[in-house]
Design an enzyme around this catalytic site. Structure first.
Site, mmCIF file in Angstrom:
data_model
loop_
_atom_site.group_PDB
_atom_site.id
_atom_site.type_symbol
_atom_site.label_atom_id
_atom_site.label_comp_id
_atom_site.label_asym_id
_atom_site.label_seq_id
_atom_site.Cartn_x
_atom_site.Cartn_y
_atom_site.Cartn_z
ATOM 1 N N GLU A 1 -6.951 4.922 7.570
ATOM 2 C CA GLU A 1 -6.718 6.333 7.218
ATOM 3 C C GLU A 1 -7.926 6.915 6.497
ATOM 4 O OE1 GLU A 1 -2.947 5.729 5.309
ATOM 5 O OE2 GLU A 1 -2.056 5.280 7.260
ATOM 6 N N GLY B 1 2.273 2.555 10.790
ATOM 7 C CA GLY B 1 3.240 3.655 10.643
ATOM 8 C C GLY B 1 3.926 4.066 11.928
ATOM 9 N N SER C 1 3.290 -1.768 10.475
ATOM 10 C CA SER C 1 4.741 -1.773 10.701
ATOM 11 C C SER C 1 5.372 -3.135 10.437
ATOM 12 C CB SER C 1 5.071 -1.278 12.118
ATOM 13 O OG SER C 1 4.607 0.043 12.288
ATOM 14 N N LYS D 1 0.132 4.251 -0.340
ATOM 15 C CA LYS D 1 -0.539 5.466 0.160
ATOM 16 C C LYS D 1 -0.294 6.620 -0.824
ATOM 17 C CE LYS D 1 0.198 3.618 4.719
ATOM 18 N NZ LYS D 1 0.002 3.814 6.126
ATOM 19 N N GLU E 1 -5.438 -4.714 10.616
ATOM 20 C CA GLU E 1 -4.462 -3.642 10.772
ATOM 21 C C GLU E 1 -4.770 -2.845 12.038
ATOM 22 O OE1 GLU E 1 -2.461 -2.730 6.796
ATOM 23 O OE2 GLU E 1 -4.104 -1.332 7.022
ATOM 24 N N ASN F 1 0.869 -1.172 0.000
ATOM 25 C CA ASN F 1 0.000 0.000 0.000
ATOM 26 C C ASN F 1 0.911 1.228 0.000
ATOM 27 O OD1 ASN F 1 -1.809 2.052 0.432
ATOM 28 N ND2 ASN F 1 -2.275 1.507 2.555
ATOM 29 N N HIS G 1 -9.581 1.238 4.719
ATOM 30 C CA HIS G 1 -8.313 1.475 5.425
ATOM 31 C C HIS G 1 -8.563 2.478 6.559
ATOM 32 C CE1 HIS G 1 -4.219 2.751 6.264
ATOM 33 N NE2 HIS G 1 -3.821 1.633 5.663
HETATM 34 C C1 PEP Z 1 -0.919 0.352 6.024
HETATM 35 O O1 PEP Z 1 -1.151 1.548 6.076
HETATM 36 O O2 PEP Z 1 -1.675 -0.406 5.391
HETATM 37 C C2 PEP Z 1 0.264 -0.141 6.721
HETATM 38 C C3 PEP Z 1 0.294 -1.393 7.063
HETATM 39 O O3 PEP Z 1 1.250 0.791 6.984
HETATM 40 P P1 PEP Z 1 2.675 0.512 7.667
HETATM 41 O O4 PEP Z 1 3.204 -0.780 7.134
HETATM 42 O O5 PEP Z 1 3.515 1.693 7.255
HETATM 43 O O6 PEP Z 1 2.440 0.447 9.130
#
Ligand code: PEP
Length: 278
Positions: free
Chosen positions: A123, A196, A235, A39, A190, A37, A121
């Site tokens: 976000e 992040g 992460s 983003k 998630e 992803n 997601h």
């Molecule tokens: C995401 O936003 O789907 C995600 C998993 O981000 P990150 O790996 O940066 O935590």
């Protein structure tokens, strides 16, 4: 979907045994995914460079989800490279078409080569006010067009600390999957506190949570739930991927930050490809 001869034979054997043994419960041999992803990151030049550098693997399903304006060039770069990589979008609108300025429809995604779409997601839930009923409409829209929705669910830190994780996940699942018969989707667990932040969930905690998620999916879909892939996201990176890949209910990863560099994303693909051959 691309798959190795080994996993094709395994699936075939499982299907034949499943038919022969009738109602006996057999642990599904689920598809393994490593999904990027991006983003709101990357230029056209960086996108070209990424696909040149990426090695990929036939033993896991690799999906890259760039921002909307990079979808078509990404499709062309993937085709040109001949690598086993699939294209996904980060969002879709619920309507077929019309006066929705700035939005992208499912047929537009299909038109530029998308096979997958991330829906719900955290976000988008946080910054675009998406709720479970909107997620449900988008999931229906994706399924009706034959795209595979990657449905994101997860609790916030506050909800985790007040022991509401299971309640939150169950309500997100029942909301997102309301009146949906098809099990042709992927769930990405998630936890919002892990996205992040560098504070990834331990593989044990993710496994335990995935087991719970599967139990909810069983309430909705019965034994079909065994074949639904549940990915971990938050992460995840090259260093912790191996731990996740060992867990029986972690069927891959959805990766944000660590997917931006082809080398580190490749590292994670290799880890899961190896796990798939065990
Ligand atoms: C995401 O936003 O789907 C995600 C998993 O981000 P990150 O790996 O940066 O935590």
């Amino acid at each position: 979907m691309e798959q190795s001869i080994e996993s094709y034979i395994r699936n075939l054997v499982r299907d034949v045994i499943g038919q022969t043994l009738g109602g006996l419960q057999i642990q599904g041999d689920r598809q393994t995914y490593v999904i990027a992803n991006w983003k709101m990151n990357k230029t056209l030049a960086e996108t070209a460079e990424f696909f040149q550098e990426l090695n990929s693997s036939k033993d896991v399903t690799v999906v890259v989800c760039p921002p909307a304006q990079l979808l078509y060039p990404a499709h062309l770069f993937i085709k040109q490279s001949g690598k086993p990589v699939h294209l996904g979008a980060q969002n879709v609108h619920w309507a077929d078409k019309g006066a929705y300025t700035g939005e992208t429809s499912i047929s537009m995604l299909k038109d530029v080569g998308c096979e997958y779409v991330i829906i719900g997601h955290s976000e988008r839930r946080q910054y675009a006010g998406e709720d479970d009923s909107l997620v449900n409409m988008k999931v229906k829209q994706a399924l009706s067009a034959g795209l595979t929705p990657i449905i994101c669910i997860g609790e916030t830190l506050e909800q985790k600390n007040s022991l509401q994780t299971e309640e939150v996940l169950a309500s997100q699942l029942f909301g997102a999957l309301n009146k949906i018969d098809s099990s042709q989707f992927i769930i990405a667990y998630e936890p919002v506190w892990a996205i992040g932040t560098g504070q990834s969930a331990t593989a044990e905690l993710a496994q335990q949570t995935h087991t719970y998620i599967r139990s909810v999916l069983k309430q909705i879909f019965g034994e079909k739930a065994e074949s639904i892939s549940i990915l971990y996201g938050g992460s995840a990176n090259e260093s912790n991927a191996a731990e996740y890949s060992k867990m029986p209910d972690i069927d891959g990863v959805l990766v944000g930050g660590a997917s931006l560099k082809a080398k580190s994303f490749d590292g994670m693909i290799k880890v899961f490809a190896k796990g798939d051959q065990n």
